[in-house]
Design a protein around this motif. Structure first.
Motif, mmCIF file in Angstrom:
data_model
loop_
_atom_site.group_PDB
_atom_site.id
_atom_site.type_symbol
_atom_site.label_atom_id
_atom_site.label_comp_id
_atom_site.label_asym_id
_atom_site.label_seq_id
_atom_site.Cartn_x
_atom_site.Cartn_y
_atom_site.Cartn_z
ATOM 1 N N ARG A 404 -5.649 8.136 5.746
ATOM 2 C CA ARG A 404 -4.296 7.754 6.162
ATOM 3 C C ARG A 404 -3.323 8.031 5.024
ATOM 4 O O ARG A 404 -3.410 7.423 3.965
ATOM 5 N N ARG A 406 -0.359 7.220 4.013
ATOM 6 C CA ARG A 406 0.774 6.297 4.115
ATOM 7 C C ARG A 406 0.854 5.478 2.837
ATOM 8 O O ARG A 406 -0.162 5.134 2.242
ATOM 9 N N GLY A 407 2.074 5.145 2.451
ATOM 10 C CA GLY A 407 2.253 4.341 1.255
ATOM 11 C C GLY A 407 1.977 5.091 -0.034
ATOM 12 O O GLY A 407 1.797 4.463 -1.086
ATOM 13 N N ARG A 414 2.458 -1.839 1.097
ATOM 14 C CA ARG A 414 1.953 -2.721 2.157
ATOM 15 C C ARG A 414 1.054 -1.964 3.126
ATOM 16 O O ARG A 414 0.095 -2.509 3.670
ATOM 17 N N GLU A 415 1.342 -0.678 3.346
ATOM 18 C CA GLU A 415 0.528 0.121 4.269
ATOM 19 C C GLU A 415 -0.886 0.332 3.750
ATOM 20 O O GLU A 415 -1.765 0.737 4.492
ATOM 21 N N ARG A 416 -1.094 0.093 2.447
ATOM 22 C CA ARG A 416 -2.411 0.326 1.833
ATOM 23 C C ARG A 416 -3.044 -0.994 1.398
ATOM 24 O O ARG A 416 -3.745 -1.064 0.393
#
Length: 451
Positions: A404, A406-407, A414-416
């Motif tokens: 993913r 993201r982040g 926060r996404e991780r």
């Protein structure tokens, strides 16, 4: 290259001698234009590994804390001090300890030189580990940087092994029994454990063969491997698009300009620039109309590799010279100053000469292996081989498991939350085990209070 007027006559030649020597080494004077800044990176042997321009986000001190540079500069200090120490050291069980005493009593600045080498080695282990943590917590191992993360993990392992092989060279009680414990952990490997230990020591016990093998590994084999890995690591950073950054980093320039009412930079489309002619001068040209600044691009735009999509996103980059180079110089000075201060106030330990009849109680491995020694006290196989092998395999595979994207480019995004939490548990567990092994273990490896 700047064309200079040649002076005739002996006086003129002598007067121009310093300048001619300088020009033969450096093709350009200190740059004062964008073209000069670009040429500085392209034409200098030592600087051409840098890109001509880097993203502004790369230069934020709170993003990297310079940990990768600190690790590299510590390696350079280790190389220089290690070469100097080689002039005095003899890898012999009958002379090694005496040479350490000579360094302390007969060689000018010998103690200081050994202190620098010792503390730089420990500092490099810590810096590489913290650098790895920084890369993970900012998600910088994710695509397209998976392979460079693998290179980084290998660099961490080689750094540990290089420090471990150097631990034996003073040939004192601390070195002898630390290596005895460390190589005993390797013997817990299934099937080939004893063979691996024999391969390391060249014998069944730590002796002359082990000292010679550790010396060759420490001064030749491992530095060569580490240098190659560092070269690939740096090369991949550039080819993977530089350091990671969040997507919003490319829009911060517009936002900051909007807040300060600065004129917005207009970027010419790539097609228009190339159509205007390859080799156009690199630089900013003010049109004089409505305060708009147009940026022109030169032949560098044709070099293969990832680059900013011209015309679609703002160019939020700066020239490596002087911005990146000055930042690197600052970290270098800071690293050298830190090593000098620590070496001045703290002497590298040197205990009594080796006595195989009187082992210390407890005999402890080097501090970075005390976590392993602590786990071995609970289970020889799982603590010494099973869990460490699983940890290394997970570290190597994590960028291919966590897909993913993201982040990326932000600390503790926060996404991780899940991967960061798992890695934090992994890092803290190993640190706590090292602290327990260092301060809370006494004779017979029993729990003791350090207070």
């Amino acid at each position: 290259m700047v064309q200079r007027v040649r002076r005739n006559g002996l006086f003129g030649v002598l007067k121009d001698l310093p300048r001619n020597i300088w020009d033969s080494i450096f093709r350009h004077p200190l740059p004062s234009s964008d073209l000069g800044r670009a040429q500085t990176s392209f034409t200098n042997f030592f600087l051409h590994i840098h890109p001509v321009k880097v993203h502004r986000h790369t230069l934020r001190p709170t993003y990297t804390f310079g940990l990768g540079l600190i690790s590299f500069f510590l390696f350079l200090i280790l190389t220089v001090t290690g070469i100097l120490l080689m002039f005095y050291y003899v890898p012999s069980t009958t002379q090694a300890y005496d040479r350490m005493l000579d360094l302390r009593g007969s060689v000018a600045f010998g103690t200081f030189l050994r202190n620098m080498h010792r503390w730089s080695a420990h500092g490099m282990v810590a810096a590489v580990f913290l650098h790895m943590c920084r890369v993970f917590f900012t998600g910088s191992y994710q695509s397209p940087r998976e392979f460079n993360w693998v290179i980084g993990v290998l660099l961490f392992l080689v750094t540990l092994f290089m420090s471990f092989t150097g631990y034996l060279l003073p040939w004192d009680q601390l070195a002898f029994w630390a290596i005895t414990v460390g190589t005993s952990i390797a013997a817990y490997a299934p099937v080939f454990g004893q063979e691996i230990r024999f391969l390391l020591l060249g014998d069944n016990t730590v002796g002359q063969e082990a000292l010679l093998r550790f010396y060759v590994l420490h001064v030749a084999v491992l530095p060569l491997i580490l240098s190659l890995l560092v070269a690939v690591h740096f090369w991949r950073i550039r080819k993977d698009g530089g350091l990671s950054r969040p997507p919003e980093a490319d829009t911060e320039l517009f936002e900051s300009q909007a807040q300060t009412d600065e004129p917005v930079r207009e970027i010419e489309p790539a097609s228009a620039t190339l159509a205007a002619g390859v080799g156009a001068p690199v630089g900013d040209t003010t049109t004089g109309m409505m305060g708009v600044v147009k940026r022109r691009y030169g032949i560098q735009g044709l070099v293969r590799g990832p680059f900013t999509t011209i015309g679609n996103v703002p160019d939020n980059s700066v020239f490596s010279w002087p911005h990146l180079f000055m930042a690197e110089l600052f970290v270098f000075v800071l690293t050298v100053a830190g090593v000098l201060v620590v070496s001045f106030f703290f002497a590298a330990p040197l205990e009594e000469p080796v006595n195989v009849q009187h082992p210390p109680n407890p005999a402890k491995a080097p501090w970075y292996f005390l976590g392993l020694q602590e786990m071995v006290s609970y289970s020889a196989f799982w603590g010494g081989v099973g869990i460490p092998t699983i940890e290394v395999l997970i570290l190597l595979l994590v960028p291919y498991i966590d897909r993913r994207v993201r982040g990326v480019g932000r600390w503790f995004a926060r996404e991780r939350l899940l991967p960061n939490t798992l890695f934090l548990i992994f890092a803290l567990t190993n640190v706590i085990l090292i602290i327990i092994g260092t301060f809370f273990r006494g004779p017979n490896w029993e729990f003791v209070s350090p207070w």
